[in-house]
Scaffold this active site. Structure first.
Site, short mmCIF file in Angstrom:
data_model
loop_
_atom_site.label_atom_id
_atom_site.label_comp_id
_atom_site.label_asym_id
_atom_site.label_seq_id
_atom_site.Cartn_x
_atom_site.Cartn_y
_atom_site.Cartn_z
CE LYS A 1 -2.09 -1.31 3.94
NZ LYS A 1 -1.28 -2.71 4.13
NE ARG B 1 -4.78 -1.23 9.74
CZ ARG B 1 -3.92 -1.14 9.30
NH1 ARG B 1 -3.73 0.29 8.54
NH2 ARG B 1 -2.80 -1.54 9.28
NE ARG C 1 7.83 -2.23 6.25
CZ ARG C 1 6.49 -2.31 6.56
NH1 ARG C 1 5.72 -1.84 5.54
NH2 ARG C 1 5.98 -2.64 7.50
NE ARG D 1 5.71 -0.04 10.30
CZ ARG D 1 4.76 -0.13 9.51
NH1 ARG D 1 4.67 0.33 8.32
NH2 ARG D 1 3.62 -0.87 10.03
NE ARG E 1 1.83 -4.62 11.04
CZ ARG E 1 2.98 -4.67 10.42
NH1 ARG E 1 4.16 -4.92 11.05
NH2 ARG E 1 3.19 -3.81 9.38
P1 AP5 Z 1 4.83 -1.66 1.92
O1 AP5 Z 1 4.44 -0.90 0.79
O2 AP5 Z 1 5.49 -0.81 2.92
O3 AP5 Z 1 3.51 -2.35 2.29
P2 AP5 Z 1 2.28 -1.65 3.14
O4 AP5 Z 1 1.06 -2.23 2.85
O5 AP5 Z 1 2.32 -0.31 3.39
O6 AP5 Z 1 2.62 -2.48 4.63
P3 AP5 Z 1 2.48 -1.94 6.07
O7 AP5 Z 1 3.20 -2.80 6.81
O8 AP5 Z 1 2.71 -0.33 6.10
O9 AP5 Z 1 0.84 -1.93 6.31
P4 AP5 Z 1 0.14 -2.28 7.67
O10 AP5 Z 1 -1.28 -1.90 7.25
O11 AP5 Z 1 0.69 -3.27 8.43
O12 AP5 Z 1 0.91 -0.91 8.34
P5 AP5 Z 1 0.16 0.46 8.89
O13 AP5 Z 1 1.56 1.51 8.97
O14 AP5 Z 1 -0.96 1.03 7.83
O15 AP5 Z 1 5.58 -2.77 1.54
C1 AP5 Z 1 6.27 -3.62 2.39
C2 AP5 Z 1 7.70 -4.15 1.76
O16 AP5 Z 1 7.60 -4.93 0.58
C3 AP5 Z 1 8.70 -2.87 1.47
O17 AP5 Z 1 9.76 -3.11 1.77
C4 AP5 Z 1 8.60 -2.96 0.03
O18 AP5 Z 1 9.75 -2.52 -0.85
C5 AP5 Z 1 8.29 -4.50 -0.26
N1 AP5 Z 1 7.26 -4.59 -1.53
C6 AP5 Z 1 6.25 -3.66 -1.59
N2 AP5 Z 1 5.70 -4.16 -2.97
C7 AP5 Z 1 6.27 -5.19 -3.64
C8 AP5 Z 1 6.31 -5.91 -4.52
N3 AP5 Z 1 5.23 -6.09 -5.53
N4 AP5 Z 1 7.19 -6.92 -4.72
C9 AP5 Z 1 8.21 -7.22 -3.82
N5 AP5 Z 1 8.30 -6.36 -2.79
C10 AP5 Z 1 7.41 -5.47 -2.37
O19 AP5 Z 1 -0.35 0.35 10.36
C11 AP5 Z 1 0.71 0.10 11.55
C12 AP5 Z 1 -0.32 -0.06 12.76
O20 AP5 Z 1 -0.57 1.32 12.91
C13 AP5 Z 1 -1.17 -0.94 12.64
O21 AP5 Z 1 -0.92 -2.32 13.15
C14 AP5 Z 1 -2.59 -0.24 13.76
O22 AP5 Z 1 -1.83 -0.61 15.01
C15 AP5 Z 1 -2.32 1.36 13.38
N6 AP5 Z 1 -3.09 1.60 12.56
C16 AP5 Z 1 -2.82 2.19 11.35
N7 AP5 Z 1 -3.98 2.53 10.45
C17 AP5 Z 1 -5.16 2.19 11.54
C18 AP5 Z 1 -6.52 2.27 11.45
N8 AP5 Z 1 -7.02 2.67 10.13
N9 AP5 Z 1 -7.21 1.74 12.39
C19 AP5 Z 1 -6.57 1.41 13.64
N10 AP5 Z 1 -5.28 1.05 13.50
C20 AP5 Z 1 -4.44 1.70 12.63
MG MG Z 2 2.37 0.88 5.00
#
Ligand code: AP5
Ligand code: MG
Ligand code: ZN
Length: 218
Positions: free
Chosen positions: A13, A88, A127, A161, A172
């Site tokens: 994402k 979410r 990552r 992270r 997660r």
């Molecule tokens: P990346 O693009 O970083 O993936 P992502 O989908 O953004 O993953 P996240 O870990 O950020 O998602 P998340 O939903 O767990 O975390 P968030 O910060 O939203 O890609 C990952 C890796 O893969 C990178 O190294 C990239 O280079 C590689 N990659 C990407 N595409 C690729 C491909 N096609 N091929 C190969 N490699 C690839 O949330 C974190 C925490 O915050 C949650 O756990 C929760 O506690 C809280 N939170 C956030 N939003 C909410 C909400 N709306 N409600 C409640 N709690 C929330």
């Molecule tokens: Mg992300």
């Protein structure tokens, strides 16, 4: 244009959102990034979120919907928005409807990145990001061109992270399956959901997303 990028942790994402920002001048609203900034700044929201995020649990709905509303208010009305990691839960999906309609915005696309969960653990634990400019990298899939030097800003400090360890990633993912995947039918009923193979190369994923936004047939 306002879109949601939906998918489990590590689906790509953030990677795809930052490409859309560069290519289309859209704005990325990542609740994860905003919460991490709040934790770092030690704000009341950050203090509330810190332990939840470290465990992989979700932060309360009203907290994240509040920060999304505030972030939208800071944007010009014509700015296109990419919602990354929000909504979410079902409650957040309903809040987003209200938040958007209060601001005369519509939701144009929900793009689901379909991925294989086991491969995601490898993606997430590999990552890291530039500590200076935030550019994203990966130990195997996207290394800096010059070792230990950021391609974008030349910085030498990188960070990982605290929630990117295997145990927390599993939590997660369980949260995604239990609470986030079930919101898809809300958008399917509106016929705005498109699916993209998130296991493809990053460039192919970007091309598929571009085709959806440009209204090209799959
Ligand atoms: P990346 O693009 O970083 O993936 P992502 O989908 O953004 O993953 P996240 O870990 O950020 O998602 P998340 O939903 O767990 O975390 P968030 O910060 O939203 O890609 C990952 C890796 O893969 C990178 O190294 C990239 O280079 C590689 N990659 C990407 N595409 C690729 C491909 N096609 N091929 C190969 N490699 C690839 O949330 C974190 C925490 O915050 C949650 O756990 C929760 O506690 C809280 N939170 C956030 N939003 C909410 C909400 N709306 N409600 C409640 N709690 C929330
Ligand atoms: Mg992300
Ligand atoms: Zn950098």
């Amino acid at each position: 244009m306002n879109i949601i990028l939906l998918g489990p942790p590590g689906a790509g994402k953030g990677t795809q959102a930052s490409r859309l920002v560069e290519q289309r001048g859209m704005v990325q609203l990542s609740t994860g990034d905003m919460l991490r900034a709040a934790v770092k700044a030690g704000t009341p929201v950050g203090l509330q979120a810190k332990a939840l995020m470290e465990s992989g649990a979700l932060v309360p709905d009203e907290v994240v919907s509040g920060i999304i509303g505030e972030a939208l208010d800071a944007l010009a009305p014509e700015t296109g928005v990419i919602f990354d990691g929000y909504p979410r839960t079902e409650a957040q999906a309903h809040s987003l409807d209200t938040i958007l309609s209060d601001r005369s915005r519509t939701l144009d696309h929900v793009i689901e990145l379909e991925v294989d969960e086991d491969a995601l653990v490898e993606r997430i634990t590999g990552r890291f990001t530039c500590g200076t400019c935030g550019a994203g990298y990966h130990d195997l899939f996207h290394k800096p061109k010059v070792e230990n030097t950021c391609d974008k800003c030349g910085g030498h400090e990188f960070k990982r992270r605290p929630d990117d360890n295997e145990d927390t990633v599993r939590t997660r993912m369980a949260e995604y399956r239990a609470k986030t995947a079930p919101i898809l039918p809300i958008y399917e009923a509106r016929a705005i959901v498109s699916r993209v193979d998130g296991m493809a190369d990053m460039g192919d994923v970007s091309a598929s997303i571009a085709a959806i936004l440009d209204g090209e047939p799959a």
